[in-house]
Scaffold this motif. Sequence first.
Motif, PDB file in Angstrom:
ATOM      1  N   ASN A 411     -11.723  -9.724 -52.814  1.00 28.75           N
ATOM      2  CA  ASN A 411     -10.518 -10.535 -52.967  1.00 28.75           C
ATOM      3  C   ASN A 411     -10.526 -11.722 -51.992  1.00 28.75           C
ATOM      4  O   ASN A 411     -11.102 -11.640 -50.900  1.00 28.75           O
ATOM      5  CB  ASN A 411      -9.272  -9.690 -52.694  1.00 28.75           C
ATOM      6  CG  ASN A 411      -9.014  -8.697 -53.808  1.00 28.75           C
ATOM      7  OD1 ASN A 411      -8.785  -9.082 -54.954  1.00 28.75           O
ATOM      8  ND2 ASN A 411      -9.098  -7.409 -53.481  1.00 28.75           N
ATOM      9  N   VAL A 412      -9.870 -12.789 -52.395  1.00 33.41           N
ATOM     10  CA  VAL A 412      -9.690 -13.953 -51.529  1.00 33.41           C
ATOM     11  C   VAL A 412      -8.238 -13.923 -51.038  1.00 33.41           C
ATOM     12  O   VAL A 412      -7.304 -13.853 -51.837  1.00 33.41           O
ATOM     13  CB  VAL A 412      -9.981 -15.265 -52.285  1.00 33.41           C
ATOM     14  CG1 VAL A 412      -9.760 -16.470 -51.369  1.00 33.41           C
ATOM     15  CG2 VAL A 412     -11.407 -15.254 -52.819  1.00 33.41           C
ATOM     16  N   VAL A 413      -8.080 -13.954 -49.705  1.00 31.75           N
ATOM     17  CA  VAL A 413      -6.765 -13.670 -49.115  1.00 31.75           C
ATOM     18  C   VAL A 413      -6.288 -14.851 -48.272  1.00 31.75           C
ATOM     19  O   VAL A 413      -7.013 -15.346 -47.396  1.00 31.75           O
ATOM     20  CB  VAL A 413      -6.850 -12.404 -48.228  1.00 31.75           C
ATOM     21  CG1 VAL A 413      -5.490 -12.093 -47.590  1.00 31.75           C
ATOM     22  CG2 VAL A 413      -7.324 -11.202 -49.045  1.00 31.75           C
ATOM     23  N   LEU A 445     -14.594 -20.284 -53.723  1.00 33.96           N
ATOM     24  CA  LEU A 445     -13.670 -20.910 -52.772  1.00 33.96           C
ATOM     25  C   LEU A 445     -13.569 -22.405 -53.014  1.00 33.96           C
ATOM     26  O   LEU A 445     -12.476 -22.980 -52.959  1.00 33.96           O
ATOM     27  CB  LEU A 445     -14.121 -20.627 -51.338  1.00 33.96           C
ATOM     28  CG  LEU A 445     -13.727 -19.239 -50.847  1.00 33.96           C
ATOM     29  CD1 LEU A 445     -14.450 -18.907 -49.559  1.00 33.96           C
ATOM     30  CD2 LEU A 445     -12.225 -19.135 -50.645  1.00 33.96           C
ATOM     31  N   ASN A 446     -14.693 -23.060 -53.279  1.00 31.39           N
ATOM     32  CA  ASN A 446     -14.628 -24.492 -53.572  1.00 31.39           C
ATOM     33  C   ASN A 446     -13.790 -24.733 -54.828  1.00 31.39           C
ATOM     34  O   ASN A 446     -13.086 -25.736 -54.932  1.00 31.39           O
ATOM     35  CB  ASN A 446     -16.042 -25.080 -53.718  1.00 31.39           C
ATOM     36  CG  ASN A 446     -16.679 -25.350 -52.359  1.00 31.39           C
ATOM     37  OD1 ASN A 446     -15.976 -25.469 -51.359  1.00 31.39           O
ATOM     38  ND2 ASN A 446     -17.995 -25.438 -52.320  1.00 31.39           N
ATOM     39  N   ASP A 447     -13.856 -23.799 -55.769  1.00 31.52           N
ATOM     40  CA  ASP A 447     -13.053 -23.900 -56.976  1.00 31.52           C
ATOM     41  C   ASP A 447     -11.560 -23.714 -56.652  1.00 31.52           C
ATOM     42  O   ASP A 447     -10.706 -24.498 -57.065  1.00 31.52           O
ATOM     43  CB  ASP A 447     -13.535 -22.813 -57.944  1.00 31.52           C
ATOM     44  CG  ASP A 447     -13.083 -23.110 -59.346  1.00 31.52           C
ATOM     45  OD1 ASP A 447     -13.053 -24.302 -59.683  1.00 31.52           O
ATOM     46  OD2 ASP A 447     -12.739 -22.164 -60.075  1.00 31.52           O
ATOM     47  N   ILE A 448     -11.252 -22.681 -55.864  1.00 32.36           N
ATOM     48  CA  ILE A 448      -9.864 -22.404 -55.494  1.00 32.36           C
ATOM     49  C   ILE A 448      -9.259 -23.613 -54.773  1.00 32.36           C
ATOM     50  O   ILE A 448      -8.119 -24.002 -55.006  1.00 32.36           O
ATOM     51  CB  ILE A 448      -9.794 -21.154 -54.581  1.00 32.36           C
ATOM     52  CG1 ILE A 448      -9.974 -19.882 -55.418  1.00 32.36           C
ATOM     53  CG2 ILE A 448      -8.473 -21.094 -53.814  1.00 32.36           C
ATOM     54  CD1 ILE A 448     -10.067 -18.607 -54.587  1.00 32.36           C
ATOM     55  N   LYS A 449     -10.049 -24.212 -53.906  1.00 33.58           N
ATOM     56  CA  LYS A 449      -9.533 -25.329 -53.106  1.00 33.58           C
ATOM     57  C   LYS A 449      -9.789 -26.676 -53.769  1.00 33.58           C
ATOM     58  O   LYS A 449      -9.464 -27.713 -53.197  1.00 33.58           O
ATOM     59  CB  LYS A 449     -10.165 -25.289 -51.703  1.00 33.58           C
ATOM     60  CG  LYS A 449      -9.762 -24.018 -50.949  1.00 33.58           C
ATOM     61  CD  LYS A 449     -10.252 -24.003 -49.540  1.00 33.58           C
ATOM     62  CE  LYS A 449      -9.589 -25.079 -48.725  1.00 33.58           C
ATOM     63  NZ  LYS A 449      -9.915 -25.010 -47.300  1.00 33.58           N
ATOM     64  N   ASP A 450     -10.403 -26.639 -54.983  1.00 37.05           N
ATOM     65  CA  ASP A 450     -10.680 -27.868 -55.715  1.00 37.05           C
ATOM     66  C   ASP A 450     -11.509 -28.818 -54.862  1.00 37.05           C
ATOM     67  O   ASP A 450     -11.189 -30.009 -54.734  1.00 37.05           O
ATOM     68  CB  ASP A 450      -9.358 -28.515 -56.149  1.00 37.05           C
ATOM     69  CG  ASP A 450      -9.571 -29.520 -57.272  1.00 37.05           C
ATOM     70  OD1 ASP A 450     -10.656 -29.493 -57.874  1.00 37.05           O
ATOM     71  OD2 ASP A 450      -8.678 -30.338 -57.523  1.00 37.05           O
ATOM     72  N   ARG A 540      -6.561 -29.023 -52.310  1.00 35.22           N
ATOM     73  CA  ARG A 540      -7.086 -30.389 -52.200  1.00 35.22           C
ATOM     74  C   ARG A 540      -5.980 -31.406 -51.881  1.00 35.22           C
ATOM     75  O   ARG A 540      -4.916 -31.388 -52.479  1.00 35.22           O
ATOM     76  CB  ARG A 540      -7.752 -30.787 -53.509  1.00 35.22           C
ATOM     77  CG  ARG A 540      -8.530 -32.073 -53.379  1.00 35.22           C
ATOM     78  CD  ARG A 540      -9.353 -32.321 -54.625  1.00 35.22           C
ATOM     79  NE  ARG A 540     -10.520 -33.123 -54.287  1.00 35.22           N
ATOM     80  CZ  ARG A 540     -11.528 -33.318 -55.107  1.00 35.22           C
ATOM     81  NH1 ARG A 540     -11.552 -32.752 -56.269  1.00 35.22           N
ATOM     82  NH2 ARG A 540     -12.534 -34.077 -54.745  1.00 35.22           N
ATOM     83  N   SER A 541      -6.311 -32.276 -50.942  1.00 34.82           N
ATOM     84  CA  SER A 541      -5.466 -33.392 -50.508  1.00 34.82           C
ATOM     85  C   SER A 541      -4.158 -32.955 -49.852  1.00 34.82           C
ATOM     86  O   SER A 541      -3.307 -33.772 -49.541  1.00 34.82           O
ATOM     87  CB  SER A 541      -5.197 -34.394 -51.636  1.00 34.82           C
ATOM     88  OG  SER A 541      -4.316 -33.843 -52.578  1.00 34.82           O
ATOM     89  N   SER A 557       0.428 -21.468 -56.271  1.00 34.92           N
ATOM     90  CA  SER A 557      -0.109 -22.579 -57.067  1.00 34.92           C
ATOM     91  C   SER A 557      -1.639 -22.635 -57.020  1.00 34.92           C
ATOM     92  O   SER A 557      -2.235 -23.614 -57.444  1.00 34.92           O
ATOM     93  CB  SER A 557       0.481 -23.910 -56.584  1.00 34.92           C
ATOM     94  OG  SER A 557       0.127 -24.133 -55.238  1.00 34.92           O
ATOM     95  N   SER A 558      -2.278 -21.596 -56.480  1.00 35.72           N
ATOM     96  CA  SER A 558      -3.743 -21.559 -56.447  1.00 35.72           C
ATOM     97  C   SER A 558      -4.199 -20.146 -56.807  1.00 35.72           C
ATOM     98  O   SER A 558      -3.397 -19.206 -56.747  1.00 35.72           O
ATOM     99  CB  SER A 558      -4.250 -21.941 -55.050  1.00 35.72           C
ATOM    100  OG  SER A 558      -3.873 -20.954 -54.118  1.00 35.72           O
TER     101      SER A 558
END
Length: 577
Positions: A411-413, A445-450, A540-541, A557-558
Amino acid sequence: MYTLGINAVFHDPSASLVWDGEVLAAAEEERFNHVKHGKRPGPFSTYELPFQAIDYCLRAAGIRLADVDHVAYSFDPYQLLGSHQVGAAISLPVAPSAHPTKSAWESPWEPLFLCYVLNAPRQLAGGAPHHLKERFPEVHADGPYRWHFVDHHLTHAVSAYHASPFEQAAVLTVDGRGERATTSYSIGDGNRLDRLGQVDVPHSLGILYEQVTEYLGFQRSSDEYKVMALTSFGKQRFLREFQEIICVQGEGRYTVQPPELEARFGPPRQRHAPIEARHHDVAASLQVALEETVLELARWLHGATRSDSLCLAGGVALNCVMNSCLRDRGPFSRLWVQPAAGDAGTSLGAALWVDARERGSESRHFRMDHAFLGPAYSDQDIERVLRWSKSSYRRMDDVAQEVAALLAVGNVVGWFQGRMEFGPRALGARSILASPIDASMQDRLNDIKDREDFRPVAPVVLEQEASRWFERAETSPFMLFVYPVRPDVAGRIPAVRHVDGTARIQTINRSQHPLFYDLVKAFRARTGVPVLINTSFNTRSEPIVCSPEDALRSFWSSPLDALAIGPFLVAKPAVDA
Ligand SMILES: [Fe+2]
């Protein structure tokens, strides 16, 4: 004696509060106004003071602005006017720069810029937003505090030296620019800090890095770390071109010629256009040219100071690959880099400098062992927000054990615990955490954080086990150095190994953040791996989250799986928590 430090010039506005040599609070304005790097666009907001960060610092100490004895501002506009005398007659507009410029960042001769900076005392006294007025009454432009404009590179230097563990050290600062300086050399001894020399505009390594960042299709003054990540993919075939641009002249001096990047390397990359081999090579060549230049400067400084310790600050000191090159190939045996090395850290440097000078203190007792200087929220505050948001949640019996169990099964927490970090890195207070064991986690993670897929994610490792996982690893609590992943264990932590075989590590011990340390330890007990992916809690941003409201908004929202916020756990429906 309370001293309030303010950075409001250029970017990363911030505030810090010092009381008799002790740092009580420090935070960047971006965490409160939700504008990355803190400055809203527009002519009238560009130079406004970081009122929300100031308000936080005052609140953390339980005081009002009228209780502050000194205000230290990390820029001295009187240097630009040819007079150091505060209150001297000033005729505006002042003479513009001989060269046409695009922004105040390139030219503080811009009259509007100077007007805002010179009027900062008046703005602090009367310009606080209505909702913050509670802590700002009973002051006017003349105080009751004394106002100090402090040399920008001096504040960078103090932010490094006065926070370091060294009693005596050489100090190097490198940034885009201050009033005029772009690089400074000093020697620190006790509470003394004497400047040995400086390099002035237009010769700036920081501005050159910014220009290349923009040329490569990224955002200037913001995305330099993306260029640094690209360097590992490229070849140094343009090194000679960059060595023509940067000319080291000895005795700490260098020049930077206008780079004429299009003429040398072809048309600039458009934002979102594919990244070609040429772009990788430009980034790699710039990076090597920067490293070789700073090595030369460090060698001169070492000879001039005969010190074995070096303190570093300025935005260029956030380049962890360059820092690592200085560590491995430079003449100093000990290095300490201010974690808020960019302009945010200048509010801290300004406050520490004025505090020490006004108290006439001979000794320094502040040592920056951690960066947890921002706001914390009580369990009651957090639970109130959880109830208000109508999120379903539960109180955990053992936060470290339960979150480690979630991480161990992939899981990503989101991790929101204690006082927020000061500086651009998440270090275990406002982090997104994941297991490094599965190679695909970097992409996830790069996807989650765009984020761009070439960007690495960084690990946190138990301090006592760091050298077993990363070659020659030493204590590195602020993610400011890279170390090669040991080949014999590289297969066990593939997600944190960058394409060049290194990782930008954070070492953690229990005194820095007990709960975060316990979490990594609990993860090791389950998996045998004392390492976690630790990336900043933002998308992102967006700036890194600050409040429980921010954390919940970012979580919902992610595609994060769970949120450990104080003692509470919020999980998405698909997660077995
Ligand atoms: Fe700076």
